[in-house]
Scaffold this motif. Structure first.
Motif, PDB file in Angstrom:
ATOM      1  N   GLY A 157       6.764   9.340 -14.805  1.00  0.00           N
ATOM      2  CA  GLY A 157       6.219   8.147 -14.171  1.00  0.00           C
ATOM      3  C   GLY A 157       6.358   8.188 -12.718  1.00  0.00           C
ATOM      4  O   GLY A 157       6.055   7.136 -11.924  1.00  0.00           O
ATOM      5  N   LYS A 158       7.063   9.185 -12.173  1.00  0.00           N
ATOM      6  CA  LYS A 158       7.105   9.157 -10.662  1.00  0.00           C
ATOM      7  C   LYS A 158       5.842   9.682 -10.117  1.00  0.00           C
ATOM      8  O   LYS A 158       4.916  10.316 -10.852  1.00  0.00           O
ATOM      9  CB  LYS A 158       8.108  10.467 -10.530  1.00  0.00           C
ATOM     10  N   GLY A 159       5.832   9.343  -8.919  1.00  0.00           N
ATOM     11  CA  GLY A 159       4.489   9.554  -8.081  1.00  0.00           C
ATOM     12  C   GLY A 159       3.226   9.025  -8.518  1.00  0.00           C
ATOM     13  O   GLY A 159       2.065   9.432  -8.498  1.00  0.00           O
ATOM     14  N   GLN A 160       3.533   7.569  -8.987  1.00  0.00           N
ATOM     15  CA  GLN A 160       2.288   6.847  -9.810  1.00  0.00           C
ATOM     16  C   GLN A 160       2.393   5.609  -9.114  1.00  0.00           C
ATOM     17  O   GLN A 160       3.500   5.085  -8.785  1.00  0.00           O
ATOM     18  CB  GLN A 160       2.303   6.923 -11.363  1.00  0.00           C
ATOM     19  N   ALA A 161       1.181   4.968  -8.825  1.00  0.00           N
ATOM     20  CA  ALA A 161       1.203   3.446  -8.717  1.00  0.00           C
ATOM     21  C   ALA A 161      -0.204   2.938  -9.187  1.00  0.00           C
ATOM     22  O   ALA A 161      -1.310   3.446  -9.242  1.00  0.00           O
ATOM     23  CB  ALA A 161       1.082   3.352  -7.177  1.00  0.00           C
ATOM     24  N   ARG A 162       0.259   1.789  -9.575  1.00  0.00           N
ATOM     25  CA  ARG A 162      -1.017   0.874 -10.283  1.00  0.00           C
ATOM     26  C   ARG A 162      -1.869   0.223  -9.128  1.00  0.00           C
ATOM     27  O   ARG A 162      -1.206  -0.349  -8.227  1.00  0.00           O
ATOM     28  CB  ARG A 162      -0.799  -0.124 -11.153  1.00  0.00           C
ATOM     29  N   VAL A 163      -3.283   0.497  -9.088  1.00  0.00           N
ATOM     30  CA  VAL A 163      -3.881  -0.403  -8.084  1.00  0.00           C
ATOM     31  C   VAL A 163      -5.161  -0.925  -8.579  1.00  0.00           C
ATOM     32  O   VAL A 163      -5.697  -0.669  -9.759  1.00  0.00           O
ATOM     33  CB  VAL A 163      -4.559   0.784  -7.028  1.00  0.00           C
ATOM     34  N   GLN A 164      -5.255  -2.206  -8.314  1.00  0.00           N
ATOM     35  CA  GLN A 164      -6.439  -3.246  -8.605  1.00  0.00           C
ATOM     36  C   GLN A 164      -7.219  -3.225  -7.749  1.00  0.00           C
ATOM     37  O   GLN A 164      -8.659  -3.341  -8.377  1.00  0.00           O
ATOM     38  CB  GLN A 164      -5.682  -4.688  -8.656  1.00  0.00           C
ATOM     39  N   THR A 165      -7.603  -2.851  -6.427  1.00  0.00           N
ATOM     40  CA  THR A 165      -8.585  -3.032  -5.768  1.00  0.00           C
ATOM     41  C   THR A 165      -8.726  -1.655  -4.733  1.00  0.00           C
ATOM     42  O   THR A 165      -7.463  -1.034  -4.473  1.00  0.00           O
ATOM     43  CB  THR A 165      -8.488  -4.381  -4.855  1.00  0.00           C
ATOM     44  N   PRO A 166      -9.718  -1.567  -4.025  1.00  0.00           N
ATOM     45  CA  PRO A 166      -9.604  -0.543  -2.862  1.00  0.00           C
ATOM     46  C   PRO A 166      -8.598  -0.802  -1.947  1.00  0.00           C
ATOM     47  O   PRO A 166      -8.037   0.243  -1.294  1.00  0.00           O
ATOM     48  CB  PRO A 166     -11.156  -0.659  -2.491  1.00  0.00           C
ATOM     49  N   ALA A 167      -8.364  -1.951  -1.611  1.00  0.00           N
ATOM     50  CA  ALA A 167      -7.184  -2.217  -0.500  1.00  0.00           C
ATOM     51  C   ALA A 167      -5.971  -1.740  -1.204  1.00  0.00           C
ATOM     52  O   ALA A 167      -5.082  -1.180  -0.270  1.00  0.00           O
ATOM     53  CB  ALA A 167      -7.465  -3.670  -0.277  1.00  0.00           C
ATOM     54  N   GLU A 168      -5.657  -1.642  -2.357  1.00  0.00           N
ATOM     55  CA  GLU A 168      -4.410  -1.546  -3.022  1.00  0.00           C
ATOM     56  C   GLU A 168      -4.343  -0.036  -2.935  1.00  0.00           C
ATOM     57  O   GLU A 168      -3.332   0.673  -3.067  1.00  0.00           O
ATOM     58  CB  GLU A 168      -4.081  -2.230  -4.254  1.00  0.00           C
ATOM     59  N   LEU A 169      -5.430   0.584  -3.303  1.00  0.00           N
ATOM     60  CA  LEU A 169      -5.530   2.124  -3.169  1.00  0.00           C
ATOM     61  C   LEU A 169      -5.217   2.691  -2.090  1.00  0.00           C
ATOM     62  O   LEU A 169      -4.236   3.546  -1.799  1.00  0.00           O
ATOM     63  CB  LEU A 169      -6.909   2.501  -3.827  1.00  0.00           C
ATOM     64  N   ALA A 170      -5.810   2.123  -1.062  1.00  0.00           N
ATOM     65  CA  ALA A 170      -5.340   2.617   0.447  1.00  0.00           C
ATOM     66  C   ALA A 170      -3.861   2.309   0.769  1.00  0.00           C
ATOM     67  O   ALA A 170      -3.281   3.211   1.240  1.00  0.00           O
ATOM     68  CB  ALA A 170      -6.152   1.731   1.511  1.00  0.00           C
ATOM     69  N   THR A 171      -3.413   1.398   0.384  1.00  0.00           N
ATOM     70  CA  THR A 171      -2.024   0.989   0.650  1.00  0.00           C
ATOM     71  C   THR A 171      -1.140   2.065  -0.289  1.00  0.00           C
ATOM     72  O   THR A 171      -0.219   2.653   0.521  1.00  0.00           O
ATOM     73  CB  THR A 171      -1.682  -0.274   0.323  1.00  0.00           C
TER      74      THR A 171
END
Length: 389
Positions: A157-171
């Motif tokens: 689970g390390k090096g992972q992040a859930r993203v809902q939108t392109p803006a969250e992806l960029a962050t």
């Protein structure tokens, strides 16, 4: 490894890169079969190094350490996928090495791994490679919501992040230092499972039974292995896919292939691990040939016989959190009460200090039936303060 090589017989010395618990269990299996062992690991108190005949304390890419390892060993394997592939390639010029550097390199890079799945015709989650700002900006909308994963060095689970939108992806990408990543579409999961394949240099392979897995916070918590733990058609599909993945890599060694089963029953591959795996730990107590003996056999070029499961089994992962159930000062869990339950088998890894999230051991529960194994495992979980499943 040449397909016409003579087997490396007991009495020879086998080596392993990595001194963690998987290396420790490999060492135990090799020693039980009559081999001498060498562990290369920088930690002077590594679990595997403490039980091996020899412990070379050096970095995995240290030329002197690798030369010393090769001088002692007839063959070398690895216990985790983040050992530098270049180290395996360097060793291969001096002794037998399995798995090969190429196979480990594929498993070390999620983008290459997913491309390999496509080559094998095995479906995986829709994804996009994110290595440049342009690739990030052009990510397909169908991939949201998604999971951004670093291409390298991610596990549990390390090096992972859930993203809902392109803006969250960029962050999220900025937070990961703009390291090479893959963005995977978030899929509706019904369950997770895995297959462990052992493949020899002659292309012959055998496998353990399909393992049904439960993860908590990205870390494997429970594995259940018994007849009808998943539908037969799904099991056959997973076994065929795992064999295809191993064959296409010309893999030699033990390989774990992890799958997602989606709502609706469709099977997609998640990732591979070029080594034994947590989900195969039950095999030590529930099968006549464990995943670690298979690792020894593939490395030494010995015959591969199909493992036979003789008991229904459930494995509970034991994290360091259990030692802090009573407060800030670590205390041993109630092992005596747990071991009073029939069919319980405790495996601790010899780590000196318990920490939250650290893998300290596992508990295998074996029984004549799935219902009995589940009943005992749930009692053990309750004694340990683990959630029911």
């Amino acid at each position: 490894m040449s397909t016409n090589m003579l087997p490396i017989l007991p009495g020879a010395t086998l080596g392993v890169l990595g001194g963690g618990q998987l290396g420790r269990m490999f060492v135990h299996a090799a020693q039980a079969m009559g081999y001498f062992t060498v562990v290369l690991d920088p930690d002077p108190a590594s679990p595997a190094g403490r039980v091996s005949h020899h412990h070379i304390q050096s970095a995995y890419d240290d030329p002197d350490g690798l030369r010393q390892l090769a001088s002692l060993c007839a063959a070398v394997t690895t216990e985790f996928e983040n050992v530098p592939a270049v180290a395996l390639a360097a060793l291969a010029g001096r002794c037998t090495v399995s798995p090969a550097a190429r196979a480990v390199a594929v498993a070390q890079n999620r983008a290459e791994e997913k491309a390999h799945f496509t080559t094998c015709g095995v479906p995986c989650a829709p994804y996009a490679v994110i290595e440049t700002p342009e690739q990030m900006a052009s990510a397909d909308q169908s991939l949201f919501p998604g999971i951004l994963k670093t291409s390298r060095m991610g596990y549990d689970g390390k090096g992972q992040a859930r993203v809902q939108t392109p803006a969250e992806l960029a962050t999220a990408w900025d937070a990961m230092g703009r390291a090479p990543c893959v963005l995977e579409q978030l899929l509706p999961l019904a369950l997770e499972c895995s297959v462990i394949v052992a493949r020899g240099a002659d292309g012959h392979s055998v496998h353990l039974p399909l393992q049904r897995n439960l993860h908590r916070d990205g870390i494997l918590a429970v594995t259940e292995v018994y007849e009808e733990n998943v539908p037969l058609a799904l099991m056959q599909q997973a076994l065929a896919a795992a064999k295809s993945i191993a064959d296409e890599l010309e893999y030699v060694g033990v390989l774990c292939v992890e799958f997602f089963v989606l709502e609706g029953g469709r099977l997609v591959v998640n990732e591979i691990a070029p080594r034994p795996h947590n989900s195969g730990h039950y095999s030590v107590d529930a099968c006549d040939v464990s995943q670690f003996e298979l690792q020894v056999r593939t490395l030494a070029g010995l015959p591969l016989t199909p493992p036979r499961q003789h008991s229904a089994a459930i494995m509970l992962n034991l994290l360091g959190d259990l030692w802090f159930a009573q407060g800030e000062a670590p205390q041993d869990p109630p092992w005596a009460q747990v071991l009073a339950l029939p069919g319980t088998h405790l495996h601790l890894y010899g780590k000196e200090q318990a920490r939250h999230g650290r893998k300290m051991g596992h508990l295998n529960v074996t029984a004549a039936s799935a219902a009995q194994a589940r009943s005992t495992a749930l009692q053990a979980a309750a004694l340990l303060g683990l959630p029911a499943f």
